[in-house]
Design an enzyme around this catalytic site. Structure first.
Site, PDB file in Angstrom:
ATOM      1  N   VAL A   1      32.486  52.444  25.815  1.00  0.00           N
ATOM      2  CA  VAL A   1      32.815  52.935  26.969  1.00  0.00           C
ATOM      3  C   VAL A   1      33.232  52.129  27.973  1.00  0.00           C
ATOM      4  CG1 VAL A   1      31.788  54.543  28.688  1.00  0.00           C
ATOM      5  CG2 VAL A   1      30.686  54.686  26.521  1.00  0.00           C
TER       6      VAL A   1
ATOM      7  N   LYS B   1      21.765  57.990  28.873  1.00  0.00           N
ATOM      8  CA  LYS B   1      20.892  59.096  28.646  1.00  0.00           C
ATOM      9  C   LYS B   1      19.642  58.834  28.116  1.00  0.00           C
ATOM     10  CE  LYS B   1      23.807  58.600  25.118  1.00  0.00           C
ATOM     11  NZ  LYS B   1      25.012  59.259  24.262  1.00  0.00           N
TER      12      LYS B   1
ATOM     13  N   GLU C   1      27.144  61.397  35.315  1.00  0.00           N
ATOM     14  CA  GLU C   1      28.009  62.561  34.758  1.00  0.00           C
ATOM     15  C   GLU C   1      28.152  62.142  33.351  1.00  0.00           C
ATOM     16  OE1 GLU C   1      29.348  65.549  36.372  1.00  0.00           O
ATOM     17  OE2 GLU C   1      29.094  65.712  33.941  1.00  0.00           O
TER      18      GLU C   1
ATOM     19  N   VAL D   1      25.700  63.083  29.841  1.00  0.00           N
ATOM     20  CA  VAL D   1      25.789  64.197  28.927  1.00  0.00           C
ATOM     21  C   VAL D   1      26.975  64.793  28.667  1.00  0.00           C
ATOM     22  CG1 VAL D   1      24.903  66.392  28.872  1.00  0.00           C
ATOM     23  CG2 VAL D   1      23.424  64.709  29.968  1.00  0.00           C
TER      24      VAL D   1
ATOM     25  N   GLY E   1      33.962  55.642  17.020  1.00  0.00           N
ATOM     26  CA  GLY E   1      33.144  55.210  18.185  1.00  0.00           C
ATOM     27  C   GLY E   1      32.128  56.264  18.686  1.00  0.00           C
TER      28      GLY E   1
ATOM     29  N   GLU F   1      25.804  56.410  18.303  1.00  0.00           N
ATOM     30  CA  GLU F   1      25.082  55.524  18.969  1.00  0.00           C
ATOM     31  C   GLU F   1      24.849  54.238  18.281  1.00  0.00           C
ATOM     32  OE1 GLU F   1      23.634  56.063  22.355  1.00  0.00           O
ATOM     33  OE2 GLU F   1      25.463  57.456  21.895  1.00  0.00           O
TER      34      GLU F   1
ATOM     35  N   ASP G   1      19.214  61.838  20.538  1.00  0.00           N
ATOM     36  CA  ASP G   1      20.244  61.569  21.583  1.00  0.00           C
ATOM     37  C   ASP G   1      20.425  62.912  22.251  1.00  0.00           C
ATOM     38  OD1 ASP G   1      22.863  60.305  22.668  1.00  0.00           O
ATOM     39  OD2 ASP G   1      23.644  62.163  21.844  1.00  0.00           O
TER      40      ASP G   1
ATOM     41  N   LYS H   1      19.694  64.419  26.184  1.00  0.00           N
ATOM     42  CA  LYS H   1      20.588  64.920  27.148  1.00  0.00           C
ATOM     43  C   LYS H   1      19.889  66.179  27.672  1.00  0.00           C
ATOM     44  CE  LYS H   1      24.445  62.722  24.768  1.00  0.00           C
ATOM     45  NZ  LYS H   1      25.283  62.902  23.552  1.00  0.00           N
TER      46      LYS H   1
ATOM     47  N   GLY I   1      33.338  59.025  22.947  1.00  0.00           N
ATOM     48  CA  GLY I   1      34.367  58.351  22.888  1.00  0.00           C
ATOM     49  C   GLY I   1      34.597  57.522  23.712  1.00  0.00           C
TER      50      GLY I   1
HETATM   51  P1  NAP Z   1      28.562  49.530  22.959  1.00  0.00           P
HETATM   52  O1  NAP Z   1      29.860  49.674  22.415  1.00  0.00           O
HETATM   53  O2  NAP Z   1      27.302  49.039  22.087  1.00  0.00           O
HETATM   54  O3  NAP Z   1      28.594  48.501  24.356  1.00  0.00           O
HETATM   55  C1  NAP Z   1      27.402  48.008  24.782  1.00  0.00           C
HETATM   56  C2  NAP Z   1      28.020  46.884  25.550  1.00  0.00           C
HETATM   57  O4  NAP Z   1      26.811  46.257  26.391  1.00  0.00           O
HETATM   58  C3  NAP Z   1      28.582  45.749  24.867  1.00  0.00           C
HETATM   59  O5  NAP Z   1      29.679  45.224  25.553  1.00  0.00           O
HETATM   60  C4  NAP Z   1      27.793  44.538  24.913  1.00  0.00           C
HETATM   61  O6  NAP Z   1      27.938  43.255  24.872  1.00  0.00           O
HETATM   62  C5  NAP Z   1      26.821  44.930  26.027  1.00  0.00           C
HETATM   63  N1  NAP Z   1      25.420  44.382  26.331  1.00  0.00           N
HETATM   64  C6  NAP Z   1      24.481  44.953  25.597  1.00  0.00           C
HETATM   65  N2  NAP Z   1      23.308  44.278  25.882  1.00  0.00           N
HETATM   66  C7  NAP Z   1      23.643  43.384  26.744  1.00  0.00           C
HETATM   67  C8  NAP Z   1      22.655  42.415  27.459  1.00  0.00           C
HETATM   68  N3  NAP Z   1      21.550  42.098  27.167  1.00  0.00           N
HETATM   69  N4  NAP Z   1      23.337  41.656  28.264  1.00  0.00           N
HETATM   70  C9  NAP Z   1      24.796  41.773  28.534  1.00  0.00           C
HETATM   71  N5  NAP Z   1      25.637  42.767  27.929  1.00  0.00           N
HETATM   72  C10 NAP Z   1      24.899  43.609  27.102  1.00  0.00           C
HETATM   73  O7  NAP Z   1      27.703  50.966  23.592  1.00  0.00           O
HETATM   74  P2  NAP Z   1      28.761  52.226  24.217  1.00  0.00           P
HETATM   75  O8  NAP Z   1      28.897  53.097  23.008  1.00  0.00           O
HETATM   76  O9  NAP Z   1      29.721  51.667  24.918  1.00  0.00           O
HETATM   77  O10 NAP Z   1      27.606  52.985  25.074  1.00  0.00           O
HETATM   78  C11 NAP Z   1      27.036  52.372  26.255  1.00  0.00           C
HETATM   79  C12 NAP Z   1      26.344  53.491  26.949  1.00  0.00           C
HETATM   80  O11 NAP Z   1      26.928  54.819  26.889  1.00  0.00           O
HETATM   81  C13 NAP Z   1      25.163  53.600  26.307  1.00  0.00           C
HETATM   82  O12 NAP Z   1      23.973  54.230  27.041  1.00  0.00           O
HETATM   83  C14 NAP Z   1      25.604  55.301  25.422  1.00  0.00           C
HETATM   84  O13 NAP Z   1      24.355  56.017  25.168  1.00  0.00           O
HETATM   85  C15 NAP Z   1      26.370  55.845  26.403  1.00  0.00           C
HETATM   86  N6  NAP Z   1      27.394  56.742  25.816  1.00  0.00           N
HETATM   87  C16 NAP Z   1      28.171  56.557  24.896  1.00  0.00           C
HETATM   88  C17 NAP Z   1      29.049  57.276  24.529  1.00  0.00           C
HETATM   89  C18 NAP Z   1      30.067  56.795  23.321  1.00  0.00           C
HETATM   90  O14 NAP Z   1      31.033  57.752  23.071  1.00  0.00           O
HETATM   91  N7  NAP Z   1      29.983  55.760  22.924  1.00  0.00           N
HETATM   92  C19 NAP Z   1      29.524  58.457  25.098  1.00  0.00           C
HETATM   93  C20 NAP Z   1      28.566  58.629  26.401  1.00  0.00           C
HETATM   94  C21 NAP Z   1      27.464  57.960  26.870  1.00  0.00           C
HETATM   95  P3  NAP Z   1      28.974  42.838  23.672  1.00  0.00           P
HETATM   96  O15 NAP Z   1      30.087  43.405  23.855  1.00  0.00           O
HETATM   97  O16 NAP Z   1      29.080  41.234  23.814  1.00  0.00           O
HETATM   98  O17 NAP Z   1      28.031  43.117  22.500  1.00  0.00           O
HETATM   99  N1  HSE Z   2      26.350  59.316  20.232  1.00  0.00           N
HETATM  100  C1  HSE Z   2      26.778  60.305  21.161  1.00  0.00           C
HETATM  101  C2  HSE Z   2      27.731  61.424  20.681  1.00  0.00           C
HETATM  102  C3  HSE Z   2      27.657  59.661  22.216  1.00  0.00           C
HETATM  103  O1  HSE Z   2      27.984  61.500  19.416  1.00  0.00           O
HETATM  104  O2  HSE Z   2      27.555  62.401  21.264  1.00  0.00           O
HETATM  105  C4  HSE Z   2      27.962  60.530  23.329  1.00  0.00           C
HETATM  106  O3  HSE Z   2      26.984  60.605  24.249  1.00  0.00           O
END
Ligand code: NAP
Ligand code: HSE
Length: 435
Positions: A14, A106, A130, A133, A188, A191, A202, A206, A303
């Site tokens: 993200v 979330k 926003e 969820v 992507g 989680e 998850d 939400k 995504g």
């Molecule tokens: P991700 O790809 O695992 O990215 C996490 C990022 O945080 C990485 O850049 C990681 O660094 C960094 N990080 C983790 N722990 C850290 C620490 N202790 N100190 C400094 N940096 C740290 O996760 P994501 O999918 O982007 O998700 C991020 C958030 O958005 C989560 O809360 C997730 O639930 C939420 N979310 C995700 C999506 C989705 O579609 N993916 C959708 C809605 C909400 P490195 O890159 O160096 O490892």
């Molecule tokens: N892992 C979550 C999903 C990301 O698949 O819906 C979005 O919150």
């Protein structure tokens, strides 16, 4: 034009989506919100990792979260780290430092939302959630602001893209669970711990957030009934089709007799219902609101690019409030703090439903009558039954019940599972109308 400084915590799926889209759409965003949004610092765990972000941003990377939060150049801290410990401390620290917050976390909001919202109000900072969820779908803003004149009766949601992607694949093409999950991970959507997606956790995070905004009440996360999709078998999808239904992982929050019924579980819904047609990573939230009627919001639920769209909408909102001097215009929950009330939660055992019960039993005389006898003794009436003639000694036998109380269903199924003719733990799927 004003310039607003952003400190990014996390630059993964993200975070990197946000970095790319803030840069790609900089002009549009500035002309809409009247300020240029500039990333000033980015914290990551490992600075040496390759990242799909504009080259000029690489110089902003640090491994020190506090350095980002405390920077004088940062007005808004965007928390995209995920998880609980570091993220919660970072948000607390940022609020104390007077920084506005945007988060997609979330898990954190479901468990610590009340504390975070109270603290934001105390510190006089904005908190944008926003992206927490339904990805790009503006459901938080709808609940916080758009339906201010109505009373929410129920919220039904398909709000985990990964689970819906897997269920759609299993419905359409008999894909194995593990393969569909792997695809969702590669895209992507999943989680960091995909168990959160497939075990319903998850989705529960939400719906806890949505229920708390919809009903103006804190929601005790540990009291939400949560069941995932890992026990579903191809035969369940085929039986569902036979009944004119599809299987979806549903999030449900309703007011029932003055109590909150909040739960997450696979459900069979009629093929013709709007939620039945939500496939792939798409999310949908169906709201039933007093005089507004039914509202359904649909869109990409996960995504990097899609979720960053929701993050940017929060950033634009906060930027507008900063510029117009109206920070705190809308409270974090959409309710005046003194009007929030604590609505008790109703245990699932007290909920009435119709049920799909899938047994694996020995195919011999008297088995079905013993089972229906047990169901009858627990006040459960059978609507229909199907047995697949697999010419095997153990066969799947499906019973659809009339409306019954969950507690009775559980007791009856436990008794049937104890019979020597029952060869596998029985699967229970609730039948919902999705409305
Ligand atoms: P991700 O790809 O695992 O990215 C996490 C990022 O945080 C990485 O850049 C990681 O660094 C960094 N990080 C983790 N722990 C850290 C620490 N202790 N100190 C400094 N940096 C740290 O996760 P994501 O999918 O982007 O998700 C991020 C958030 O958005 C989560 O809360 C997730 O639930 C939420 N979310 C995700 C999506 C989705 O579609 N993916 C959708 C809605 C909400 P490195 O890159 O160096 O490892
Ligand atoms: N892992 C979550 C999903 C990301 O698949 O819906 C979005 O919150």
């Amino acid at each position: 034009m004003s310039r607003i400084g952003i400190g990014l915590l996390g630059c993964g799926v993200v975070g990197s989506g946000l970095a790319r889209n803030l840069s790609r759409h900089a002009e549009d965003i500035a002309s809409r919100c009247g300020a240029e949004l500039e990333i000033r610092k980015i914290a990551v765990r490992d600075i040496s990792k390759a990242r799909a972000i504009p080259q000029n941003l690489s110089a902003l990377l640090t491994e020190n979260v506090s350095e980002v939060i405390e920077s004088d150049e940062v007005d808004i801290v965007v928390e995209l780290l995920g998880g609980e410990g570091v993220a919660l401390n970072a948000i607390r620290q940022a609020m104390k430092a007077g920084k506005h917050i945007v988060t997609a976390n979330k898990l954190l909001l479901a468990r610590h939302g009340e504390e975070i919202f109270r603290e934001a109000e105390k510190c006089g900072v904005e908190i944008g959630i926003e992206a927490s969820v339904a990805g790009a779908v503006p459901v938080i803003r709808t609940l916080r602001e758009s339906i201010a004149g109505g009373e929410v009766k129920s919220v039904f949601g398909i709000i985990n893209g990964t689970a819906n992607y897997i269920l759609s694949k299993m419905t359409e093409s008999n894909t194995e669970f593990a393969e569909a999950l792997r695809e969702a991970q590669e895209l992507g959507y999943a989680e960091a711990d995909p168990a959160f997606d497939v075990e319903g956790v998850d989705t529960a995070h939400k719906i806890a957030i949505l229920a708390s905004l919809a009903f103006g009440s804190p929601v005790d996360f540990d009291k939400i009934y949560v069941e995932g999709i890992t026990r579903l078998k191809p035969e369940d999808f085929s039986f569902a089709g036979q009944f004119g239904k599809v299987i979806k992982l549903l999030a449900i929050a309703r007011l029932v007799d003055g109590s909150l019924d909040v739960r997450v579980h696979p459900a069979m819904i009629p093929c013709g219902e709007p939620l039945a047609r939500i496939d792939g990573v798409t999310n949908a939230v169906l709201l039933e609101v007093s005089h507004a009627g039914s509202l359904m919001l649909v869109g990409a639920g996960a995504g990097g690019d899609e979720t960053s769209s929701a993050v940017i909408s929060d950033l634009a909102d906060i930027a507008r409030n900063i510029i117009s001097g109206s920070v705190g215009r809308v409270s974090p929950t959409g309710f005046s703090p003194e009007k929030r009330k604590t609505v008790p939660m109703k245990p699932i055992e007290e909920i009435d439903n119709r049920y799909y019960l899938r047994f694996h039993v020995e195919d011999r005389p008297g088995v079905l009558s013993r089972m229906t006898g047990i169901l009858g003794a627990h006040m459960i009436s059978v609507e229909s039954a199907i047995q697949r003639n697999a010419q095997k000694s153990v066969v799947p036998l499906v019973i659809i019940t009339h409306s019954a109380e969950e507690e009775n269903i559980r007791s009856a199924v436990a008794e049937i599972d104890d019979l020597e003719t029952t060869r596998e733990k029985t699967l229970i799927i609730r039948l919902e109308n999705g409305e």
